[in-house]
Design an enzyme around this catalytic site. Structure first.
Site, PDB file in Angstrom:
ATOM      1  N   GLY A 194       0.858  -1.172   0.000  1.00 39.37           N
ATOM      2  CA  GLY A 194       0.000   0.000   0.000  1.00 39.37           C
ATOM      3  C   GLY A 194       0.891   1.216   0.000  1.00 39.37           C
ATOM      4  O   GLY A 194       1.998   1.166  -0.498  1.00 39.37           O
ATOM      5  N   SER A 195       0.406   2.328   0.552  1.00 36.77           N
ATOM      6  CA  SER A 195       1.263   3.509   0.687  1.00 36.77           C
ATOM      7  C   SER A 195       0.419   4.726   1.028  1.00 36.77           C
ATOM      8  O   SER A 195      -0.792   4.759   0.762  1.00 36.77           O
ATOM      9  CB  SER A 195       2.039   3.836  -0.609  1.00 36.77           C
ATOM     10  N   ASN A 196       1.084   5.721   1.582  1.00 36.72           N
ATOM     11  CA  ASN A 196       0.558   7.087   1.650  1.00 36.72           C
ATOM     12  C   ASN A 196       1.536   7.994   0.924  1.00 36.72           C
ATOM     13  O   ASN A 196       2.745   7.754   0.940  1.00 36.72           O
ATOM     14  CB  ASN A 196       0.459   7.603   3.092  1.00 36.72           C
ATOM     15  N   ASN A 220      -4.267   4.834  -1.070  1.00 37.69           N
ATOM     16  CA  ASN A 220      -4.684   3.589  -1.706  1.00 37.69           C
ATOM     17  C   ASN A 220      -6.178   3.474  -1.967  1.00 37.69           C
ATOM     18  O   ASN A 220      -6.642   2.404  -2.378  1.00 37.69           O
ATOM     19  CB  ASN A 220      -4.198   2.355  -0.933  1.00 37.69           C
ATOM     20  N   ARG A 280      -7.796   4.893   6.826  1.00 40.85           N
ATOM     21  CA  ARG A 280      -6.481   5.509   6.580  1.00 40.85           C
ATOM     22  C   ARG A 280      -6.611   6.700   5.640  1.00 40.85           C
ATOM     23  O   ARG A 280      -5.963   7.741   5.840  1.00 40.85           O
ATOM     24  CB  ARG A 280      -5.503   4.460   6.034  1.00 40.85           C
TER      25      ARG A 280
END
Length: 817
Positions: A264-266, A536, A565
């Site tokens: 995933g990621s931010n 995501n 998130r």
């Protein structure tokens, strides 16, 4: 420590560099560093003059600074690849060698057929399944064909030179060094590689979201009447009824849900309108596995006058995938676009290996693959291919796609024709503005499964979901979906098209570099808003004040609930943008704020309902009520709430969890108010309390005492929290009650970068590689950055020459073929 006899100027020309290299090579000091050991290795006889012909004349200078970060200088792309391959091998030789074993289809030969790969290069459940797929790719000459395709549809000449040099550098390191990593020391499967092997690894990364997701279904698919393969999973069975559309839709939605992914990621980019100096800022926080071949590795790559970029590379790749230079910084987040689709085949009567297109039969192509097996006879299997791609018996165990006498399913993966991802990264590395980033995306169109978020020194922000996706328009899906597709496409973006009709072909956009994919003009893009952010979810709420709409369903959803998130991230970054006067220090604080959005939304309600749910346990109620709603290592109550919340959200449907439902008019603040009367609430709370007590863990124990990793026998506590809690600093850990709690991180925060500019020649950058540079426990860089991460401390990036040469840890190595 040996220092160079001369200083290097990465901004100078190639001739200047050659002069410096020649001068350096002739000094006694340089001859000493040629034979110096690299991290975690003992050097072989320095008189060894053997070598692979392709490495003749190749060389690079590697300057190591703190935490084993290499700054690689070379005169051209082949030499830069050489230095990069050498330096990656020094830190990660065993992980790299394991990956090359995978892409050559030789895991069963050396490691046995039944063991499981690490999952970094495909979803294969066993070595045999992995080998059948990758050996099939190898036998078909798929990668060779892509390498022979002229740019821009194929890889550029510069990228080919990088791959050639990388292989030569890796081989030279193997030749000159003794492996000390116990994971592969003395293993006969650690061998030299070719540029073609490097390209094969790049192909595997490209198809991770398509064919790589369906390896078991491809290799075990059998026509009806054929004996099932010994390795066939339930998902690939050749018998069974037509899938139920509703069940298939639910399975596809779960399969492609971001919360179930191991990546995933931010990322957030702020425009100059929000910053203290009018220049851009970028915070990138990828969430990737902490072990195996999908780890990041840090470096700076420099070809004077041509390229100067710093950042992180996925292991085995030749370029910086996520990084920055003196003008631009960028990061990626795993996107919601579905990089595959299915074609439902109508089979010819009496011949299940022939299918009809416009009423005319078309034979499938049989690919017979043989895999050598350790201590056993070779295994031979046949895979079946169509004009659309391979026949697939399922997408994971959740979504079986039975091959019957009348129907089969073929998988289309446009990234199986895409070896351009590293060219996109090269374009980013040379960019001077976000406009150049956009131009690199337009020219190369190489990103298979990620979004791009970027900022530049002029104050621009940029977001693009520029993926290589099947050209499935909503109109095409409406016109050509089978009954199964009419259920799966709206639910998940997985299109199932009627493969019996030529008018259901995907078609082409005029600005696309390959047929059957979307061109850049169709991609969701947002420029120069105060912030662009992605965690995501789809592109819709990239900026909550400027929602993106108008894109096709295959890119993602519009006006649907966001993850916790995403909601927490948008709350945080929009507040930061509104406050203004932002600096790199604000990005650093955001990374380790460790706020738990689930706690802010629900902890007070849980604490209020707790005495009714647990009338005989006031301690649990007190602990939850006193929890500070963070996941810092000293947070008390975080572990109890985490174990409770996992249970609750794992058993209660989202629509039943909240009293106030989702509203598209208020997507960041809804849904809210947890329904403490829902069935399962009291049980989830009681079970969480019982679990901790059975493990001997106090309910109010500080999180860090029971969320940790062990490196060289020592516990290192780590902060952060899970996807279900909505934590920006994501930490998905392995639970072991007997081991004392969360005893290892499976995936989460990996390579973090906080980047800005102050008007000088050097970017203002802070970085962290949470799991450190090397997998080798004998390396001094096996856990040094992990300890930094645990202490929420950062590495000050040394980008400019003066900063590199001032490093107290500076060590210079000249490497040659």
């Amino acid at each position: 420590m040996v220092r160079p006899a001369v200083h290097f100027d990465p901004l100078g020309g190639t001739l200047h560099l050659r002069t410096r290299l020649k001068h350096l090579a002739l000094t006694g000091a340089a001859l000493a560093v040629v034979t110096a050991s690299l991290p975690g290795a003992a050097v072989a006889d320095s008189g060894d003059r053997g070598g692979h012909p392709s490495d003749r004349g190749l060389s690079a200078v590697i300057r190591y600074t703190e935490y084993g970060i290499p700054h690689i200088v070379a005169k051209d792309y082949a030499n830069l690849g050489f230095g990069t391959g050498w330096a990656q091998a020094a830190d990660q030789v065993c992980v790299l060698a394991d990956g090359f074993l995978t892409v050559n289809g030789e895991r069963s030969r050396y490691l046995g057929p039944d063991a499981a790969p690490d999952g970094s290069l495909s979803s294969a459940a066993t070595n045999l399944s992995s080998d059948l797929y990758f050996r099939g790719v190898k036998d078909a000459g798929t990668v060779e064909e892509l390498l022979g395709t002229p740019a821009p549809a194929g890889p550029s000449g510069d990228l080919k030179e990088l791959m050639r040099g990388w292989a030569a550098g890796y081989n030279a390191w193997l030749r000159k060094n003794r492996i000390t990593d116990p994971a592969c020391a003395g293993a006969d499967w650690v061998r030299p590689v070719s540029a073609l092997d490097v390209a094969r690894r790049g192909f595997a990364v490209s198809v991770l979201g398509g064919q790589g997701r369906a390896v078991d279904g491809i290799t075990a698919a059998r026509p009806p009447g054929a004996p099932p393969a010994a390795t066939a999973s339930a998902s690939a069975s050749s018998s069974g009824a037509v899938p139920d559309p509703d069940d298939a839709a639910a399975a596809a939605k779960e399969l492609f849900a971001a919360e179930n992914a191991t990546m995933g990621s931010n990322a957030v980019a702020f425009s100059g309108a929000t910053t203290a100096n009018g220049r851009g800022l970028l915070l990138g926080n990828p969430h990737y596995p902490w072990q195996g071949g999908r780890r990041f590795w840090q470096s700076q790559q420099t070809i004077p006058g041509e390229l100067n970029v710093s950042g992180a590379s996925l292991l085995g790749t030749t370029v910086v995938n996520i990084g920055f230079n003196d003008k631009v910084a960028w990061s990626h987040t795993v996107a919601t676009g579905v990089p595959l689709n299915l074609h439902q085949l109508t089979l010819s009567p009496g011949d299940p290996t022939s299918y009809l297109v416009d009423g005319r039969p078309e034979r499938m192509t049989a690919r017979t693959v043989t895999v050598p097996v350790k201590d056993g006879a070779p295994v031979t299997r046949t895979q079946w291919w169509t004009r659309y791609g391979p026949v697939v018996g399922g997408l994971g165990a959740q979504l079986p796609l039975p091959w019957t006498a009348t129907t089969a399913y073929a998988l289309n993966d446009p990234n199986a024709a895409n070896l351009r991802g590293s060219d996109t990264a090269l374009g980013f590395g040379k960019a001077r503005s976000t406009r150049d980033v956009a131009d690199a995306l337009r020219r190369t169109q190489g990103l298979p499964w990620v979004n791009t978020i970027a900022a530049d020194s002029a104050g621009h922000s940029y977001f693009s979901q520029s993926q290589v996706l099947p050209r499935i328009t909503d109109e095409l899906a409406q016109r050509c979906s089978t009954p199964l597709g009419r259920a799966t496409y709206p639910a998940s973006g997985v299109a199932v098209l009627d493969g019996s009709r030529s008018d259901c072909a995907l078609g082409s956009d005029p600005d696309a570099v390959q047929p059957g994919v979307f061109g850049p003009a169709r991609m969701p893009v947002l420029r120069d808003t105060p912030y662009v952010e992605n965690s995501n979810d789809s592109a819709w709420l990239t900026n909550a004040d400027r929602p993106l709409t108008g894109y096709e369903r295959i890119f993602g959803t519009i006006a649907t609930p966001r993850s916790l998130r995403t909601r927490g991230g948008v709350e945080d970054v929009s507040a930061m943008a509104a406050r203004g006067d932002l600096t790199v220090a604000d990005l650093q604080r955001q990374q380790f704020a460790n706020r738990a959005p689930a706690g802010d939304l629900a902890a007070a309600d849980v604490a209020a309902a707790c005495p009714t749910a647990l009338p005989d346990d006031p301690e649990a109620c007190r602990v939850i009520g006193a929890w500070d709603r963070t996941v810092n290592t000293d947070s008390r109550g975080a572990l109890l709430f985490d174990r409770f919340w996992r249970r609750l959200t794992g058993t209660v449907k989202p629509a039943e969890l909240w009293r106030v439902p989702f509203s598209a008019a208020d997507p960041v603040r809804t849904p809210h108010t947890v329904d403490t009367g829902t069935p399962g609430f009291a049980k989830a709370l009681a079970d969480a309390v019982a679990e901790l007590r059975a493990a001997g863990i106090p309910l109010d124990a500080p999180l860090g005492q029971h969320q940790f990793v062990v490196r060289n026998g020592q516990r290192i506590p780590v902060s952060g929290g899970t996807e279900s809690l909505g934590i920006w600093n994501k930490t998905e850990s392995v639970w072991s009650a007997a081991g004392g709690g969360y005893v290892e991180v499976a995936h989460g925060t990996s390579h973090v970068q906080a980047v800005g500019w102050d008007g000088g020649r050097c970017p203002v950058a802070r970085t962290l590689l949470s799991y450190s540079q090397s997998s080798n426990p004998a390396s001094p860089h096996h856990s040094d950055q992990t300890r930094l991460y645990a202490g929420e401390r950062w590495v000050t990036s040394r980008f400019c020459e003066r900063d590199i040469l001032r490093s107290p840890a500076l060590r210079v190595v000249v490497v040659r073929g």
